[in-house]
Scaffold this active site. Structure first.
Site, PDB file in Angstrom:
ATOM      1  N   ASN A 181       0.771  -1.218   0.120  1.00 24.81           N
ATOM      2  CA  ASN A 181      -0.068   0.053   0.159  1.00 24.81           C
ATOM      3  C   ASN A 181       0.820   1.135  -0.019  1.00 24.81           C
ATOM      4  O   ASN A 181       0.143   2.154  -0.069  1.00 24.81           O
ATOM      5  CB  ASN A 181      -0.920   0.065   1.165  1.00 24.81           C
ATOM      6  CG  ASN A 181      -2.027  -1.216   1.134  1.00 24.81           C
ATOM      7  OD1 ASN A 181      -2.635  -1.383   0.120  1.00 24.81           O
ATOM      8  ND2 ASN A 181      -2.170  -1.861   2.063  1.00 24.81           N
TER       9      ASN A 181
ATOM     10  N   HIS B  66       4.267  -6.254  10.903  1.00 28.25           N
ATOM     11  CA  HIS B  66       3.629  -6.878  12.350  1.00 28.25           C
ATOM     12  C   HIS B  66       3.555  -8.332  12.009  1.00 28.25           C
ATOM     13  O   HIS B  66       3.195  -9.026  13.147  1.00 28.25           O
ATOM     14  CB  HIS B  66       2.220  -6.241  12.259  1.00 28.25           C
ATOM     15  CG  HIS B  66       2.182  -4.771  12.241  1.00 28.25           C
ATOM     16  ND1 HIS B  66       2.976  -3.927  12.877  1.00 28.25           N
ATOM     17  CD2 HIS B  66       1.610  -3.806  11.200  1.00 28.25           C
ATOM     18  CE1 HIS B  66       2.824  -2.612  12.690  1.00 28.25           C
ATOM     19  NE2 HIS B  66       2.135  -2.608  11.276  1.00 28.25           N
TER      20      HIS B  66
ATOM     21  N   ASP C  58      13.322 -13.286   8.666  1.00 26.29           N
ATOM     22  CA  ASP C  58      14.279 -14.331   8.046  1.00 26.29           C
ATOM     23  C   ASP C  58      15.245 -13.683   6.903  1.00 26.29           C
ATOM     24  O   ASP C  58      16.344 -14.056   7.138  1.00 26.29           O
ATOM     25  CB  ASP C  58      13.640 -15.542   7.808  1.00 26.29           C
ATOM     26  CG  ASP C  58      12.979 -16.412   9.216  1.00 26.29           C
ATOM     27  OD1 ASP C  58      13.239 -15.837  10.111  1.00 26.29           O
ATOM     28  OD2 ASP C  58      11.973 -17.161   8.899  1.00 26.29           O
TER      29      ASP C  58
ATOM     30  N   HIS D 197       9.368   4.035   9.616  1.00 22.80           N
ATOM     31  CA  HIS D 197       7.992   4.298   9.143  1.00 22.80           C
ATOM     32  C   HIS D 197       7.563   5.730   9.095  1.00 22.80           C
ATOM     33  O   HIS D 197       8.180   6.469   9.955  1.00 22.80           O
ATOM     34  CB  HIS D 197       7.291   3.546  10.408  1.00 22.80           C
ATOM     35  CG  HIS D 197       7.443   2.070  10.339  1.00 22.80           C
ATOM     36  ND1 HIS D 197       6.801   1.301   9.702  1.00 22.80           N
ATOM     37  CD2 HIS D 197       8.335   1.390  11.181  1.00 22.80           C
ATOM     38  CE1 HIS D 197       7.142  -0.046   9.810  1.00 22.80           C
ATOM     39  NE2 HIS D 197       8.155   0.095  10.928  1.00 22.80           N
ATOM     40  N   ILE D 198       6.435   6.098   8.218  1.00 20.28           N
ATOM     41  CA  ILE D 198       6.264   7.529   8.108  1.00 20.28           C
ATOM     42  C   ILE D 198       5.772   7.864   9.304  1.00 20.28           C
ATOM     43  O   ILE D 198       5.864   8.857   9.834  1.00 20.28           O
ATOM     44  CB  ILE D 198       5.399   7.552   7.054  1.00 20.28           C
ATOM     45  CG1 ILE D 198       6.554   7.387   5.699  1.00 20.28           C
ATOM     46  CG2 ILE D 198       4.782   9.041   6.901  1.00 20.28           C
ATOM     47  CD1 ILE D 198       5.677   7.078   4.320  1.00 20.28           C
ATOM     48  N   SER D 199       4.492   7.010   9.785  1.00 17.50           N
ATOM     49  CA  SER D 199       3.660   7.475  10.987  1.00 17.50           C
ATOM     50  C   SER D 199       4.652   6.660  12.293  1.00 17.50           C
ATOM     51  O   SER D 199       5.109   5.687  11.954  1.00 17.50           O
ATOM     52  CB  SER D 199       2.278   7.053  10.846  1.00 17.50           C
ATOM     53  OG  SER D 199       2.057   5.525  10.775  1.00 17.50           O
TER      54      SER D 199
ATOM     55  N   ARG E 163      -0.633  -2.615  15.637  1.00 14.10           N
ATOM     56  CA  ARG E 163       0.810  -1.928  14.962  1.00 14.10           C
ATOM     57  C   ARG E 163       1.925  -1.780  16.018  1.00 14.10           C
ATOM     58  O   ARG E 163       2.973  -1.472  15.583  1.00 14.10           O
ATOM     59  CB  ARG E 163       0.176  -0.655  14.429  1.00 14.10           C
ATOM     60  CG  ARG E 163      -0.799  -0.667  13.456  1.00 14.10           C
ATOM     61  CD  ARG E 163      -0.848   0.753  12.925  1.00 14.10           C
ATOM     62  NE  ARG E 163      -2.355   0.808  12.021  1.00 14.10           N
ATOM     63  CZ  ARG E 163      -2.275   0.800  10.686  1.00 14.10           C
ATOM     64  NH1 ARG E 163      -0.954   0.312  10.098  1.00 14.10           N
ATOM     65  NH2 ARG E 163      -3.256   0.654  10.023  1.00 14.10           N
TER      66      ARG E 163
END
Length: 167
Positions: free
Chosen positions: A31, A100, A107, A120-122, A131
């Protein structure tokens, strides 16, 4: 010609300015191709192309290049990590929702010998409880969360520092 920059056994190309050139694999999960359109109140208005362009520019400031891959399919990212074992000095990865639960990414990353920066952007820890767990963090050199585009800039700087690149 082997360069002292490479403590991980890869060879460096020499750039015109006689600095080692490392390839950084920039990987994006599901996404993230919708950045700029999907939930802009969380992820902002910058597109994936904007993120790739900024990482490429910052990496170039350190004398490095970027190979960017985005996929909505876990196996494609595993394959990209496997390729990076032979081509890249470092990985910057935003696994998206795969963060997650994608143990195959964990691995594959564990088999990579260079620096790995999870970005991570947020801030996942400020969002829904599901999350809050990252299966990538245990194999990452470091994690940067919640700083948007600046987090990616910091990730490149962290990689450059780990590789011993002069600023």
């Amino acid at each position: 010609m082997p360069s002292p920059l490479w403590s991980i056994g890869r060879t460096a190309r020499q750039a015109w300015h006689d600095r080692a050139v490392a390839l950084i694999a920039l990987l994006h999960g599901p996404n993230l191709n919708l950045l700029g359109h999907r939930e802009p109140h969380i992820y902002g208005s910058a597109t994936l192309a904007d993120y790739v362009a900024r990482v490429t520019a910052v990496a170039a400031d350190f004398g490095h290049s970027v190979d960017a891959v985005q996929s909505n399919h876990e196996g494609d990212l595993v394959d990209a990590i496997h390729r990076a074992r032979d081509t890249a000095a470092a990985i910057i990865i935003n696994p998206g929702a795969f963060t997650h639960y994608a143990w195959s990414l964990h691995d594959a990353l564990a088999a990579f010998s260079g620096p790995i920066i999870e970005v991570h952007i947020s801030n996942p820890n400020a969002r829904e409880p599901w999350r809050h767990t990252s299966v990538v963090a245990p194999v990452a050199t470091g994690s940067i969360m919640g700083l948007g585009m600046h987090g990616y800039e910091l990730a490149v700087a962290a990689v450059a520092q780990r590789l011993g690149t002069p600023s």
